[in-house]
Design a protein around this motif. Sequence first.
Motif, mmCIF file in Angstrom:
data_model
loop_
_atom_site.group_PDB
_atom_site.id
_atom_site.type_symbol
_atom_site.label_atom_id
_atom_site.label_comp_id
_atom_site.label_asym_id
_atom_site.label_seq_id
_atom_site.Cartn_x
_atom_site.Cartn_y
_atom_site.Cartn_z
ATOM 1 N N GLU A 1 0.826 -1.206 0.000
ATOM 2 C CA GLU A 1 0.000 0.000 0.000
ATOM 3 C C GLU A 1 0.860 1.255 0.000
ATOM 4 N N ARG B 1 1.049 4.169 -3.071
ATOM 5 C CA ARG B 1 0.946 5.609 -2.826
ATOM 6 C C ARG B 1 2.149 6.338 -3.394
ATOM 7 N N LYS C 1 2.041 6.464 -7.345
ATOM 8 C CA LYS C 1 1.108 7.477 -7.844
ATOM 9 C C LYS C 1 1.717 8.867 -7.784
ATOM 10 N N ARG C 2 2.464 9.141 -6.745
ATOM 11 C CA ARG C 2 3.124 10.436 -6.607
ATOM 12 C C ARG C 2 4.290 10.562 -7.579
ATOM 13 N N GLY D 1 2.084 14.276 2.688
ATOM 14 C CA GLY D 1 1.901 12.915 2.199
ATOM 15 C C GLY D 1 3.215 12.270 1.823
#
Length: 399
Positions: free
Chosen positions: A162, A166, A169-170, A296
């Motif tokens: 997970e 994340r 995607k960044r 994030g």
Amino acid sequence: MKKPVFIPLFLAFLVLFILVIIPDRWIESLIPKNRISQAATELNPVMFQGKYIQQKMLEDDRYLPIYGSSELARLDRFHPSNYFQEVHEGFTPFLVGRGGTESLIHFLNFSEHMDQLKDKKIVFVLSPQWFNPQGADESHFVPNYSSLQGYDFAFNKQVDPEVKKRAIKRLLTYSSVKNDPILSTLYKAEITNDPWIKREASALRPAAVVYRHLLAKKDLYYSLAGWFSRHRDLTPKVRNKSWDQLAQEAEHYGAKRATNNHFYISNSQYNKIKGFLPSLKNKDLKRSYGESKEYGDFQLVLDVLKQSGAKPLFISVPVNGHYYDYTGFPKEGRAAYYSRIKQQIEADGFQVADFSDHEYDPYFMKDTIHIGWKGWVYTDRAIKEFYEGSDQNLAMMNF
């Protein structure tokens, strides 16, 4: 008689072929034994965008890695690299980072070395300036991005799935990743159920393996080739002094170098901005570091450090309050950052040396954004307490 034009081209390919097929262990055997100690203060991008030097450093208990950005290059006499060399605390700081090295770059680096990070004490210096609303932009990410670490991350099976999704995607928002057809396809296959993309990624994987090997080989040759020296102020004036004495000396040292401005920053740095200083007045009235994509990205750092079992100390650096007031940057927008970043770190069970109360402390900062003279003394003290394992002392320390 004219020589055939293909001969130089053939020789070039022959040399390249030989360099590629030479076994890695042969190259490693030629790398000087003192290369790691040389690299400790050089802040060479070749080193922190690579793998070999950092891997060897992390395996050696003599080194305490300090990760950060441009503040690490301010090697004055109170800088950790200079202070701990003088007082002989039993470890050597190893600096990793330069301007623009923000959370996502550090995340890729940590992901590269998860095996070496277990139970390893490290120091991570945070800069409020990272936390602008959009986070790291192209101009900061691209020069610091490592293709080797990017490809290794694609093959990384250790990072929590997970967390990896994340991060991917960044990463795919940056040109150096999304414009790489092989890597971007591998990444997309991790975050999609599209069978076509997954089949395409499977077809490209052998090419990715070869290219990844070439990047790792290049890192070895760079490690072998040599480095450059960086000026350090090693004036031996920090030994056998209390922390209060060092703070006073740093204040006097700074006062002699910040005589032409009311921001308590060095004369040389002030001279760079004084010509357009009037245009900076109240230019930041609506700004804040309280909301940013960088939070994030920073959570990815916390996640991978927690999973790897690392033992980090985070240094929360303040802004220069005098200068930020001049530009109109709201105190609320600064306080929001200090509070949020501290809570985020402590929520994952990590230690933080919070210097946010020193915004207006003269000579704590060397310029408008970088920690300096007096700030380094406080940082040295926090590092010493942390390294010695005095968690209680660190928590009770009056920063």
